[in-house]
Scaffold this active site. Sequence first.
Site, PDB file in Angstrom:
ATOM      1  CG  ASN A   1      -1.670   1.262   1.424  1.00 40.53           C
ATOM      2  OD1 ASN A   1      -1.810   2.053   0.486  1.00 40.53           O
ATOM      3  ND2 ASN A   1      -2.198   1.479   2.630  1.00 40.53           N
ATOM      4  CD1 TRP A   2       3.385   0.830  -2.795  1.00 39.86           C
ATOM      5  CD2 TRP A   2       3.530   1.952  -4.729  1.00 39.86           C
ATOM      6  NE1 TRP A   2       4.040   0.021  -3.691  1.00 39.86           N
ATOM      7  CE2 TRP A   2       4.148   0.688  -4.886  1.00 39.86           C
ATOM      8  CE3 TRP A   2       3.494   2.826  -5.812  1.00 39.86           C
ATOM      9  CZ2 TRP A   2       4.729   0.282  -6.090  1.00 39.86           C
ATOM     10  CZ3 TRP A   2       4.077   2.422  -7.012  1.00 39.86           C
ATOM     11  CH2 TRP A   2       4.686   1.164  -7.136  1.00 39.86           C
ATOM     12  CE  LYS A   3       0.320   3.520   4.789  1.00 34.40           C
ATOM     13  NZ  LYS A   3       0.225   3.690   6.203  1.00 34.40           N
TER      14      LYS A   3
ATOM     15  CG  HIS B   1      -5.770   1.958   5.259  1.00 32.73           C
ATOM     16  ND1 HIS B   1      -5.290   2.872   6.171  1.00 32.73           N
ATOM     17  CD2 HIS B   1      -4.765   1.084   5.025  1.00 32.73           C
ATOM     18  CE1 HIS B   1      -4.035   2.550   6.469  1.00 32.73           C
ATOM     19  NE2 HIS B   1      -3.695   1.472   5.783  1.00 32.73           N
TER      20      HIS B   1
ATOM     21  CD  GLU C   1      -3.637  -2.519   7.417  1.00 34.27           C
ATOM     22  OE1 GLU C   1      -2.524  -2.741   6.943  1.00 34.27           O
ATOM     23  OE2 GLU C   1      -4.293  -1.501   7.176  1.00 34.27           O
TER      24      GLU C   1
ATOM     25  N   GLY D   1       2.460   2.271  10.682  1.00 32.19           N
ATOM     26  CA  GLY D   1       3.388   3.382  10.500  1.00 32.19           C
ATOM     27  C   GLY D   1       4.111   3.786  11.778  1.00 32.19           C
TER      28      GLY D   1
ATOM     29  CB  SER E   1       5.304  -1.785  11.829  1.00 29.71           C
ATOM     30  OG  SER E   1       4.883  -0.447  12.050  1.00 29.71           O
TER      31      SER E   1
ATOM     32  N   GLY F   1       4.912   1.305   4.668  1.00 32.02           N
ATOM     33  CA  GLY F   1       6.229   1.914   4.512  1.00 32.02           C
ATOM     34  C   GLY F   1       7.266   1.019   3.839  1.00 32.02           C
TER      35      GLY F   1
HETATM   36  C1  PEP Z   1      -0.709   0.101   5.895  1.00 32.11           C
HETATM   37  O1  PEP Z   1      -0.589   1.122   5.264  1.00 32.11           O
HETATM   38  O2  PEP Z   1      -1.707  -0.585   5.712  1.00 32.11           O
HETATM   39  C2  PEP Z   1       0.353  -0.263   6.826  1.00 32.11           C
HETATM   40  C3  PEP Z   1       0.239  -1.377   7.480  1.00 32.11           C
HETATM   41  O3  PEP Z   1       1.430   0.604   6.951  1.00 32.11           O
HETATM   42  P1  PEP Z   1       2.854   0.263   7.658  1.00 32.11           P
HETATM   43  O4  PEP Z   1       3.324  -1.040   7.085  1.00 32.11           O
HETATM   44  O5  PEP Z   1       3.730   1.411   7.267  1.00 32.11           O
HETATM   45  O6  PEP Z   1       2.623   0.177   9.119  1.00 32.11           O
END
Ligand code: PEP
Length: 252
Positions: A10-12, A96, A168, A174, A214, A236
Amino acid sequence: MARKIIIAGNWKMHKTVDEATELVEQLKQALADVKDREILVCPPFTALSAVAAALDGSNIQLGAQNLYPADEGAYTGEISPRMLVDVGCSYVILGHSERRQHFRESDPFINHKLKVALDHGLKPILCVGETLEQRGEGRHKTVVSMQVYRGLHGIDAEAMKEVAIAYEPIWAIGTGQTARPEQADELHWAIRNNVEGLFGEDVAQETCIMYGGSVKPDNVDELMAQPDVDGALVGGASLNVESFIRIVKFQA
Ligand code: PEP
């Protein structure tokens, strides 16, 4: 049927068209030999078209980070499922926590989007997860179950075969703080029980339940070794070519 394994990036709100294309060109080469798991990248809307062209003929699929649940119309700034299919998306991330938090998306709205996505042949990844406060109060399983029930309301068992769920925990997104593997698995097991209650054991056993929060090269193997963890939604660490390759090539 064996459960599918999905590793999704997920590049956001990251990557210009050039940056996105460069990243997938490298991923495409390095991951060409991966056959036993689905690989997915979810760039921002502006890069979808270029990434779709770069991925043509590869084993990496394209997903969107959101949609608006209408075919077309006066919805300034929004993107329809028809447009996502047109550009080559096969998946869409829905619910999300960043959308729930910053854009006040509710469970009924997410449920509506999920149904519209399915109607258009897009495979939804439904995100659920609790805050640190809810976990501290011991309400995490209840909160997540409610998100699962409300998010999947009115879906039939056949359609559910196209849906993946991403657990999540919000406190792990993040933040660099990952759920311990057994904490993740406990919730994945609970979610599978919720799915079983709604759709029966066969569908529950087949449902891909991904972990997000993460995920990194140094924790992915342990997370993926958990019996009810079937994939990863990576934020990330999916922006960096080496780390995403290592995550996709996890060894459980
Ligand atoms: C996400 O964006 O769904 C996510 C889990 O981000 P990260 O891996 O950066 O915590």
